[in-house]
Enzyme design. Structure first.
Site, PDB file in Angstrom:
ATOM      1  N   ASP A 157       0.431  -9.911  -3.266  1.00 21.05           N
ATOM      2  CA  ASP A 157       1.081  -8.787  -3.958  1.00 21.05           C
ATOM      3  C   ASP A 157      -0.028  -8.712  -5.115  1.00 21.05           C
ATOM      4  O   ASP A 157      -0.016  -9.866  -5.917  1.00 21.05           O
ATOM      5  CB  ASP A 157       2.379  -9.363  -4.546  1.00 21.05           C
ATOM      6  CG  ASP A 157       3.033  -8.531  -5.413  1.00 21.05           C
ATOM      7  OD1 ASP A 157       2.515  -7.528  -5.870  1.00 21.05           O
ATOM      8  OD2 ASP A 157       4.355  -8.596  -5.396  1.00 21.05           O
ATOM      9  N   ILE A 158      -0.394  -7.617  -5.229  1.00 25.81           N
ATOM     10  CA  ILE A 158      -1.471  -7.293  -6.048  1.00 25.81           C
ATOM     11  C   ILE A 158      -1.015  -7.327  -7.480  1.00 25.81           C
ATOM     12  O   ILE A 158      -2.040  -7.419  -8.453  1.00 25.81           O
ATOM     13  CB  ILE A 158      -2.374  -6.071  -5.776  1.00 25.81           C
ATOM     14  CG1 ILE A 158      -1.533  -4.915  -6.180  1.00 25.81           C
ATOM     15  CG2 ILE A 158      -2.921  -6.277  -4.285  1.00 25.81           C
ATOM     16  CD1 ILE A 158      -2.330  -3.691  -6.007  1.00 25.81           C
ATOM     17  N   ASN A 195      -6.066  -0.762  -1.082  1.00 30.08           N
ATOM     18  CA  ASN A 195      -5.319   0.593  -0.558  1.00 30.08           C
ATOM     19  C   ASN A 195      -3.802   0.405  -1.284  1.00 30.08           C
ATOM     20  O   ASN A 195      -3.138   1.338  -1.325  1.00 30.08           O
ATOM     21  CB  ASN A 195      -5.469   0.458   0.996  1.00 30.08           C
ATOM     22  CG  ASN A 195      -4.061   1.280   1.303  1.00 30.08           C
ATOM     23  OD1 ASN A 195      -4.095   2.605   1.528  1.00 30.08           O
ATOM     24  ND2 ASN A 195      -2.932   0.577   1.816  1.00 30.08           N
ATOM     25  N   PHE A 244       6.248   7.237  -7.314  1.00 33.15           N
ATOM     26  CA  PHE A 244       7.817   7.529  -7.331  1.00 33.15           C
ATOM     27  C   PHE A 244       8.103   8.871  -7.295  1.00 33.15           C
ATOM     28  O   PHE A 244       9.457   9.327  -7.518  1.00 33.15           O
ATOM     29  CB  PHE A 244       8.480   6.559  -8.359  1.00 33.15           C
ATOM     30  CG  PHE A 244       8.218   5.031  -8.110  1.00 33.15           C
ATOM     31  CD1 PHE A 244       9.315   4.573  -7.212  1.00 33.15           C
ATOM     32  CD2 PHE A 244       7.211   4.470  -8.660  1.00 33.15           C
ATOM     33  CE1 PHE A 244       9.078   3.081  -7.032  1.00 33.15           C
ATOM     34  CE2 PHE A 244       7.224   3.062  -8.490  1.00 33.15           C
ATOM     35  CZ  PHE A 244       8.075   2.372  -7.697  1.00 33.15           C
ATOM     36  N   THR A 247       8.062  12.880  -5.692  1.00 27.06           N
ATOM     37  CA  THR A 247       7.882  13.642  -4.555  1.00 27.06           C
ATOM     38  C   THR A 247       8.235  15.133  -4.914  1.00 27.06           C
ATOM     39  O   THR A 247       8.637  15.426  -5.866  1.00 27.06           O
ATOM     40  CB  THR A 247       9.206  13.173  -3.508  1.00 27.06           C
ATOM     41  OG1 THR A 247      10.147  13.089  -4.114  1.00 27.06           O
ATOM     42  CG2 THR A 247       8.652  11.875  -2.714  1.00 27.06           C
ATOM     43  N   SER A 261      -7.271   9.037  -5.735  1.00 28.74           N
ATOM     44  CA  SER A 261      -6.631  10.442  -4.957  1.00 28.74           C
ATOM     45  C   SER A 261      -7.141  11.612  -5.963  1.00 28.74           C
ATOM     46  O   SER A 261      -7.706  11.401  -7.089  1.00 28.74           O
ATOM     47  CB  SER A 261      -5.118  10.377  -5.326  1.00 28.74           C
ATOM     48  OG  SER A 261      -4.538  11.830  -5.573  1.00 28.74           O
ATOM     49  N   TYR A 269       1.303   8.638 -11.884  1.00 30.17           N
ATOM     50  CA  TYR A 269       0.779   8.420 -10.661  1.00 30.17           C
ATOM     51  C   TYR A 269      -0.611   8.930 -10.709  1.00 30.17           C
ATOM     52  O   TYR A 269      -1.880   8.252 -10.438  1.00 30.17           O
ATOM     53  CB  TYR A 269       1.280   8.882  -9.524  1.00 30.17           C
ATOM     54  CG  TYR A 269       0.401   8.900  -8.216  1.00 30.17           C
ATOM     55  CD1 TYR A 269       0.710   7.577  -7.382  1.00 30.17           C
ATOM     56  CD2 TYR A 269      -0.211   9.748  -7.706  1.00 30.17           C
ATOM     57  CE1 TYR A 269       0.002   7.381  -6.271  1.00 30.17           C
ATOM     58  CE2 TYR A 269      -0.861   9.821  -6.504  1.00 30.17           C
ATOM     59  CZ  TYR A 269      -0.863   8.461  -5.701  1.00 30.17           C
ATOM     60  OH  TYR A 269      -1.617   8.271  -4.755  1.00 30.17           O
ATOM     61  N   VAL A 316      -1.291  12.903   3.165  1.00 26.23           N
ATOM     62  CA  VAL A 316      -1.164  12.103   4.332  1.00 26.23           C
ATOM     63  C   VAL A 316       0.310  11.932   4.637  1.00 26.23           C
ATOM     64  O   VAL A 316       1.067  11.465   3.756  1.00 26.23           O
ATOM     65  CB  VAL A 316      -1.985  10.612   4.086  1.00 26.23           C
ATOM     66  CG1 VAL A 316      -1.939  10.256   5.784  1.00 26.23           C
ATOM     67  CG2 VAL A 316      -3.360  11.111   3.923  1.00 26.23           C
ATOM     68  N   THR A 367       2.842   9.661   5.241  1.00 26.62           N
ATOM     69  CA  THR A 367       3.362   8.306   5.231  1.00 26.62           C
ATOM     70  C   THR A 367       4.589   8.230   4.562  1.00 26.62           C
ATOM     71  O   THR A 367       5.042   9.404   3.920  1.00 26.62           O
ATOM     72  CB  THR A 367       2.277   7.514   4.424  1.00 26.62           C
ATOM     73  OG1 THR A 367       1.983   7.994   3.097  1.00 26.62           O
ATOM     74  CG2 THR A 367       0.957   7.705   5.022  1.00 26.62           C
TER      75      THR A 367
HETATM   76  P1  NDP Z   1       2.686   3.685   1.885  1.00 22.98           P
HETATM   77  O1  NDP Z   1       3.848   3.976   0.913  1.00 22.98           O
HETATM   78  O2  NDP Z   1       3.011   4.192   3.058  1.00 22.98           O
HETATM   79  O3  NDP Z   1       2.036   2.379   1.723  1.00 22.98           O
HETATM   80  C1  NDP Z   1       1.794   1.617   0.546  1.00 22.98           C
HETATM   81  C2  NDP Z   1       1.405   0.237   0.551  1.00 22.98           C
HETATM   82  O4  NDP Z   1       1.052  -0.208  -0.508  1.00 22.98           O
HETATM   83  C3  NDP Z   1       2.330  -0.354   1.388  1.00 22.98           C
HETATM   84  O5  NDP Z   1       2.087  -1.586   2.432  1.00 22.98           O
HETATM   85  C4  NDP Z   1       2.951  -1.271   0.221  1.00 22.98           C
HETATM   86  O6  NDP Z   1       3.716  -2.371   0.751  1.00 22.98           O
HETATM   87  C5  NDP Z   1       1.971  -1.422  -0.490  1.00 22.98           C
HETATM   88  N1  NDP Z   1       2.204  -2.132  -1.978  1.00 22.98           N
HETATM   89  C6  NDP Z   1       2.965  -1.596  -2.958  1.00 22.98           C
HETATM   90  N2  NDP Z   1       2.828  -2.217  -3.978  1.00 22.98           N
HETATM   91  C7  NDP Z   1       2.179  -3.443  -3.823  1.00 22.98           C
HETATM   92  C8  NDP Z   1       1.784  -4.593  -4.157  1.00 22.98           C
HETATM   93  N3  NDP Z   1       2.133  -4.932  -5.424  1.00 22.98           N
HETATM   94  N4  NDP Z   1       1.034  -5.429  -3.491  1.00 22.98           N
HETATM   95  C9  NDP Z   1       0.738  -5.234  -2.401  1.00 22.98           C
HETATM   96  N5  NDP Z   1       1.018  -4.347  -1.693  1.00 22.98           N
HETATM   97  C10 NDP Z   1       1.494  -3.061  -2.216  1.00 22.98           C
HETATM   98  O7  NDP Z   1       1.650   4.742   1.018  1.00 22.98           O
HETATM   99  P2  NDP Z   1       0.273   5.280   1.788  1.00 22.98           P
HETATM  100  O8  NDP Z   1      -0.090   4.554   3.011  1.00 22.98           O
HETATM  101  O9  NDP Z   1       0.324   6.831   1.751  1.00 22.98           O
HETATM  102  O10 NDP Z   1      -0.893   5.156   0.638  1.00 22.98           O
HETATM  103  C11 NDP Z   1      -1.909   4.174   0.653  1.00 22.98           C
HETATM  104  C12 NDP Z   1      -2.788   4.324  -0.609  1.00 22.98           C
HETATM  105  O11 NDP Z   1      -3.291   5.964  -0.425  1.00 22.98           O
HETATM  106  C13 NDP Z   1      -1.997   4.346  -1.900  1.00 22.98           C
HETATM  107  O12 NDP Z   1      -3.022   3.865  -2.908  1.00 22.98           O
HETATM  108  C14 NDP Z   1      -1.617   5.681  -2.440  1.00 22.98           C
HETATM  109  O13 NDP Z   1      -1.921   5.846  -3.723  1.00 22.98           O
HETATM  110  C15 NDP Z   1      -3.061   6.401  -1.803  1.00 22.98           C
HETATM  111  N6  NDP Z   1      -3.045   8.017  -1.445  1.00 22.98           N
HETATM  112  C16 NDP Z   1      -2.055   8.356  -0.372  1.00 22.98           C
HETATM  113  C17 NDP Z   1      -1.800   9.717  -0.127  1.00 22.98           C
HETATM  114  C18 NDP Z   1      -0.947  10.327   0.750  1.00 22.98           C
HETATM  115  O14 NDP Z   1      -0.918  11.525   0.827  1.00 22.98           O
HETATM  116  N7  NDP Z   1      -0.261   9.571   1.252  1.00 22.98           N
HETATM  117  C19 NDP Z   1      -2.757  10.610  -1.015  1.00 22.98           C
HETATM  118  C20 NDP Z   1      -3.863   9.975  -1.769  1.00 22.98           C
HETATM  119  C21 NDP Z   1      -3.882   8.513  -2.277  1.00 22.98           C
HETATM  120  P3  NDP Z   1       5.574  -2.317   0.907  1.00 22.98           P
HETATM  121  O15 NDP Z   1       5.731  -2.310   2.276  1.00 22.98           O
HETATM  122  O16 NDP Z   1       5.988  -3.650   0.654  1.00 22.98           O
HETATM  123  O17 NDP Z   1       6.080  -1.214  -0.164  1.00 22.98           O
END
Ligand code: NDP
Length: 314
Positions: free
Chosen positions: A92-93, A119, A124, A126, A171, A232, A269, A271
């Site tokens: 957990d970062i 990553n 929060f 949308t 981003s 964000y 993306v 996700t």
């Molecule tokens: P998701 O919400 O699908 O995944 C986010 C991941 O980060 C999850 O695995 C989550 O864990 C983890 N996470 C959150 N907080 C912590 C923490 N404190 N310690 C460890 N892990 C943590 O999002 P995406 O895959 O879309 O996002 C991945 C990255 O890409 C992020 O940094 C996001 O900001 C960036 N990004 C995404 C974009 C998009 O369009 N999707 C656009 C631009 C950037 P858990 O499952 O436990 O919640």
């Protein structure tokens, strides 16, 4: 109109990248092996999972980390069933003791790592909403969590001829003077743009003054903050600035101990973070991060921002 042209250019570049992705790396290009260790944060799902998947498919050993143990172990199982070399560790970062335990384990088990992909992140907002309700958590995770990971792992990056690599998932929303989003306060923007004025102190003063304004309710008319997904976007802007500032410190290292640190935007993306809206698949979203991790050393730069396998401006 202009929007249409931008869309066409984006589509064209995505097609180019998808062609590039189909070309296998040649033997001359491949500097890594199964002894090359890559750690990915927040890799139980989304883009992080795909980055872990692709790096392992290229033959590296991947440490897939996530804050939830069951989630992470489930993700590892999927990749191991494909015959990939993937191991799990909890991380957990935002939890200092978790980061410390991870660093200790990495040191004992591998003596360090070669690649770190930061990553993990939260958002929060949308659609057209712009809530600052979770501003503290967003900045604590996306900026301070990522920074603490970098600082904890830099001493553990293994020296090698190929250099170690750190990739920060940022981003385009965090651009200083973007089309959709910018820092309205010109003096502040200049400070953040200027190589000589930029420092960790400037970045953190900026974040703290935003959080202060969130507390006293003045953030809307206060600082000319990014207009879209304000908390964000500011957290990602801070990570971009930090990447530039920190990489500057690193350029003095001698060859063989180089750490190349860059950030990239994965695009919009599909996700959990976007509610599965977006233009691109997690596979495509992972691509530029994986490409940066695997660049031949003579093409490596540091302190830059990328998207679709190309450098873009901050
Ligand atoms: P998701 O919400 O699908 O995944 C986010 C991941 O980060 C999850 O695995 C989550 O864990 C983890 N996470 C959150 N907080 C912590 C923490 N404190 N310690 C460890 N892990 C943590 O999002 P995406 O895959 O879309 O996002 C991945 C990255 O890409 C992020 O940094 C996001 O900001 C960036 N990004 C995404 C974009 C998009 O369009 N999707 C656009 C631009 C950037 P858990 O499952 O436990 O919640």
């Amino acid at each position: 109109g202009r929007k249409e042209r931008i869309r066409e250019r984006r589509e064209k570049r995505r097609e180019e990248v998808s062609l590039l992705r189909a070309i296998p790396y040649s033997d001359q290009h491949i500097w890594w092996s199964s002894n090359t260790i890559a750690a990915v944060t927040g890799a139980n799902r989304g883009i992080g999972f795909e980055i872990a998947h692709q790096l392992a498919s290229h033959g590296l050993t991947v440490i897939l980390t996530s804050r939830g143990t069951a989630d992470g172990e489930g993700a590892v199982k999927i990749l191991r069933e494909k015959g990939l070399s993937v191991v799990f560790h909890q991380l957990d970062i935002t939890d200092e003791s978790s980061v410390r335990a991870f660093a200790r384990w990495v040191l004992e088990r591998y003596g360090g790592i070669d690649i770190l992909v930061n990553n993990a992140g939260v958002n929060f907002n949308t659609g057209s909403s712009n809530s600052i309700e979770f501003a503290e958590e967003v900045i604590a995770t996306n900026y301070f969590g990522t920074k603490n990971m970098i600082e904890a792992m830099i001493p553990l990056m293994r020296p090698s001829d190929s250099g170690a690599r750190i990739i920060n998932v940022s981003s385009r929303l965090g651009r200083l003077n973007g089309r959709r989003n910018r820092i309205g306060n010109v003096d502040l923007r200049k400070k953040l743009e200027d190589e000589d004025l930029l420092s960790e102190e400037v970045i953190e003063q900026t974040l703290n003054s935003f959080l202060q304004q969130v507390k006293d309710g003045s953030w809307k008319d206060g600082g000319g903050w990014p207009q879209v997904f304000t908390d964000y976007s500011l957290s990602k802007l801070a990570i971009c600035c930090y990447t530039r500032a920190r990489a500057k410190k690193k350029t003095k290292m001698k060859r063989g101990e180089e750490i190349y640190m860059n950030c990239y935007c994965p695009g919009w993306v599909k996700t959990g973070m976007t509610g599965w809206a977006g233009h691109t698949s997690p596979e495509e979203g992972a691509d530029t991060g994986v490409w940066l991790a695997l660049l031949p050393v003579d093409r490596c730069t540091s302190g830059k921002f990328f998207a679709e396998r190309r450098e873009i401006s901050f």
